[in-house]
Design a protein around this motif. Structure first.
Motif, short mmCIF file in Angstrom:
data_model
loop_
_atom_site.label_atom_id
_atom_site.label_comp_id
_atom_site.label_asym_id
_atom_site.label_seq_id
_atom_site.Cartn_x
_atom_site.Cartn_y
_atom_site.Cartn_z
N GLY A 158 0.80 -1.22 0.00
CA GLY A 158 0.00 0.00 0.00
C GLY A 158 0.83 1.26 0.00
O GLY A 158 0.32 2.35 -0.30
N HIS A 159 2.13 1.12 0.32
CA HIS A 159 3.02 2.28 0.33
C HIS A 159 3.88 2.38 -0.93
O HIS A 159 4.78 3.21 -1.00
N ALA A 160 3.58 1.52 -1.92
CA ALA A 160 4.27 1.63 -3.20
C ALA A 160 3.77 2.86 -3.96
O ALA A 160 2.71 3.41 -3.67
N ASP A 161 4.54 3.28 -4.95
CA ASP A 161 4.23 4.49 -5.71
C ASP A 161 2.88 4.39 -6.41
O ASP A 161 2.60 3.41 -7.11
N PHE A 162 2.07 5.42 -6.25
CA PHE A 162 0.80 5.53 -6.96
C PHE A 162 1.06 5.77 -8.44
O PHE A 162 1.82 6.66 -8.81
N THR A 168 -7.20 12.46 -15.33
CA THR A 168 -7.65 13.00 -14.05
C THR A 168 -6.75 12.53 -12.92
O THR A 168 -6.34 13.32 -12.05
N GLN A 169 -6.42 11.25 -12.94
CA GLN A 169 -5.53 10.72 -11.91
C GLN A 169 -4.12 11.29 -12.05
O GLN A 169 -3.41 11.43 -11.04
N SER A 170 -3.70 11.63 -13.26
CA SER A 170 -2.41 12.29 -13.44
C SER A 170 -2.38 13.65 -12.75
O SER A 170 -1.40 14.02 -12.10
N ARG A 171 -3.49 14.38 -12.89
CA ARG A 171 -3.58 15.68 -12.22
C ARG A 171 -3.65 15.50 -10.70
O ARG A 171 -3.08 16.29 -9.95
N LEU A 172 -4.34 14.43 -10.27
CA LEU A 172 -4.37 14.11 -8.84
C LEU A 172 -2.97 13.81 -8.33
O LEU A 172 -2.57 14.30 -7.26
N TRP A 173 -2.21 13.04 -9.09
CA TRP A 173 -0.83 12.71 -8.70
C TRP A 173 0.00 13.99 -8.54
O TRP A 173 0.72 14.15 -7.55
N SER A 174 -0.12 14.89 -9.49
CA SER A 174 0.63 16.15 -9.43
C SER A 174 0.24 16.97 -8.21
O SER A 174 1.10 17.53 -7.51
N TYR A 175 -1.06 17.03 -7.94
CA TYR A 175 -1.57 17.75 -6.77
C TYR A 175 -1.01 17.15 -5.48
O TYR A 175 -0.59 17.87 -4.57
N MET A 176 -0.96 15.83 -5.42
CA MET A 176 -0.49 15.14 -4.22
C MET A 176 1.02 15.25 -4.05
O MET A 176 1.53 15.31 -2.93
N VAL A 177 1.76 15.28 -5.15
CA VAL A 177 3.21 15.48 -5.06
C VAL A 177 3.51 16.83 -4.43
O VAL A 177 4.39 16.96 -3.57
N ASP A 178 2.77 17.85 -4.84
CA ASP A 178 2.96 19.18 -4.25
C ASP A 178 2.64 19.18 -2.76
O ASP A 178 3.26 19.92 -1.99
N ARG A 179 1.70 18.35 -2.36
CA ARG A 179 1.28 18.31 -0.96
C ARG A 179 2.19 17.46 -0.09
O ARG A 179 2.50 17.84 1.03
N GLY A 181 5.07 15.28 -1.45
CA GLY A 181 6.39 14.90 -1.97
C GLY A 181 6.38 13.52 -2.57
O GLY A 181 6.68 13.35 -3.76
N HIS A 182 6.02 12.50 -1.79
CA HIS A 182 5.89 11.14 -2.30
C HIS A 182 4.43 10.73 -2.23
O HIS A 182 3.75 10.97 -1.23
N VAL A 183 3.94 10.13 -3.31
CA VAL A 183 2.53 9.72 -3.37
C VAL A 183 2.45 8.20 -3.41
O VAL A 183 2.72 7.57 -4.44
N ALA A 184 2.09 7.61 -2.30
CA ALA A 184 1.84 6.17 -2.22
C ALA A 184 0.36 5.90 -2.49
O ALA A 184 -0.48 6.81 -2.38
N TYR A 185 0.03 4.66 -2.82
CA TYR A 185 -1.38 4.31 -3.04
C TYR A 185 -2.22 4.64 -1.81
O TYR A 185 -3.38 5.05 -1.94
N GLU A 186 -1.66 4.46 -0.62
CA GLU A 186 -2.43 4.74 0.59
C GLU A 186 -2.90 6.18 0.66
O GLU A 186 -3.95 6.46 1.25
N ARG A 187 -2.17 7.10 0.05
CA ARG A 187 -2.55 8.52 0.08
C ARG A 187 -3.85 8.79 -0.68
O ARG A 187 -4.50 9.83 -0.46
N VAL A 188 -4.22 7.89 -1.59
CA VAL A 188 -5.40 8.13 -2.43
C VAL A 188 -6.35 6.94 -2.45
O VAL A 188 -7.37 6.97 -3.14
N CYS A 189 -6.04 5.90 -1.69
CA CYS A 189 -6.87 4.69 -1.74
C CYS A 189 -7.02 4.11 -0.34
O CYS A 189 -6.63 2.98 -0.06
#
Length: 331
Positions: A158-162, A168-179, A181-189
């Motif tokens: 669950g902590h592997a890279d999202f 839409t999910q690409s924009r979500l990834w970018s938003y989460m990186v800004d928030r 730094g690292h975006v794991a699946y747990e951050r969005v799932c």
């Protein structure tokens, strides 16, 4: 007697079992809010204070990795150690195992009425089995065949890279990186990830946020239940509906990823606190479309059984494991 516990970041369940009665029949059981206690010892002492039966051993599953008999919960500031717990609680033996490993241990023993089918498929006997569990965090585990029984294996997948599956999910990834730094699946799932999706949609003007609902969220100690409830019950709340839609798509995609990684033709099981609450949306095709979106391997995944565990499998698995270890020690 065995004391079994499912130790989560939000809730902890404890139960006492007699070896001759088995893991299906706890003698006494109770649930606690984990954050109300400084540590597991205080919680267990409160629970056992009114229990007449002497406790010989304990088995606790925890929401975090267990290494060398020690564990630190990922989303709760508790650090646990088998030997320290054994001394402080006065039990003959204390075992710790990852919560997803406990669920995996339970899977081969679950009854049909404890499962909800999303895809019937056809399980290959003795093939690997995958478990993915969005609760407060996102847990993953799997089962492999040893030659005479299934062996439960924990994971921190669950902590592997999202990986985004659409624009839409690409924009979500970018938003989460800004928030973060690292975006794991747990951050969005996960339960903790749902508000992140909601914030992304709100901040990118996907739909207007109702002032009354915004006020509710601002007062809530945990926004996830409100977002889920609105997504399921309020058709006019477009932000919450879209949040759940993205969540389900990400969950389906990651479940498919896990199935491919371990070649889980024995089945994929959804566990955790969220899937049983969203059976209707999971049934409507969104999950399976994302699960099957694997190009040339769509047909293979179409034959994989996919089921939601609707019972409390973690506690059951911890009890099964603990009773099994007690039996092996006495034999």
């Amino acid at each position: 007697m065995l004391l079994a516990g499912d130790i989560g970041a939000t809730k902890t369940q404890l139960a006492v079992y007699a070896p001759d009665a088995g893991a299906r029949k706890p003698i006494v059981q109770a649930e606690f809010q984990s954050a109300n206690y400084a540590g597991l010892e205080a919680l267990v002492q409160e629970f056992t204070a009114g229990i007449e039966h002497p406790i010989d051993a304990a088995c606790f599953d925890v929401a975090g990795p267990v290494i060398g008999g020690q564990a630190r919960l990922t989303n709760l500031s508790w650090t646990l150690d088998e030997k320290s717990l054994q001394r402080s609680l006065g039990f003959g033996r204390v075992l710790l195992l990852n919560d997803l490993k406990a669920i995996a241990y339970a899977v081969p023993h679950l009854r049909p009425d404890e499962l909800h089918t999303l895809n019937a498929g056809k399980a290959d006997p003795q093939a690997p089995i995958a478990i993915i569990a969005p609760g407060t965090g996102l847990g993953e585990a799997f089962l492999i065949w040893s030659g005479h029984e299934y062996v439960a294996c924990s994971s921190e997948g669950g902590h592997a890279d999202f990986a985004a599956a659409d624009q839409t999910q690409s924009r979500l990834w970018s938003y989460m990186v800004d928030r973060y730094g690292h975006v794991a699946y747990e951050r969005v799932c996960s339960g903790s990830g749902l508000p992140n999706i909601y914030d992304f949609l709100r901040d990118t003007d996907h739909a207007p946020e109702a002032p009354a609902f915004a006020a509710q969220l601002a007062k809530a100690p945990d926004r996830t239940p409100l977002i889920l409830q609105a997504a399921l019950e309020d058709p006019e709340n477009a932000l919450c509906a879209a949040t759940l839609d993205i969540f389900i798509s990400i969950l389906g995609a990651e479940a498919g990823n896990l199935a491919l990684k371990i070649f889980a033709t024995g089945g994929v099981y959804l566990a955790g606190g969220i899937p049983p609450r969203i059976l209707g949306p999971l049934d409507d095709g969104r999950f399976m479309r994302a699960f099957l979106a694997k190009g040339r391997f769509a047909d293979l995944l179409g034959n994989v059984p996919v089921k939601v565990i609707t019972s409390h499998a973690a506690l059951y698995g911890a009890a099964l494991y603990g009773l099994d270890q007690m039996a092996r020690q006495s034999s």
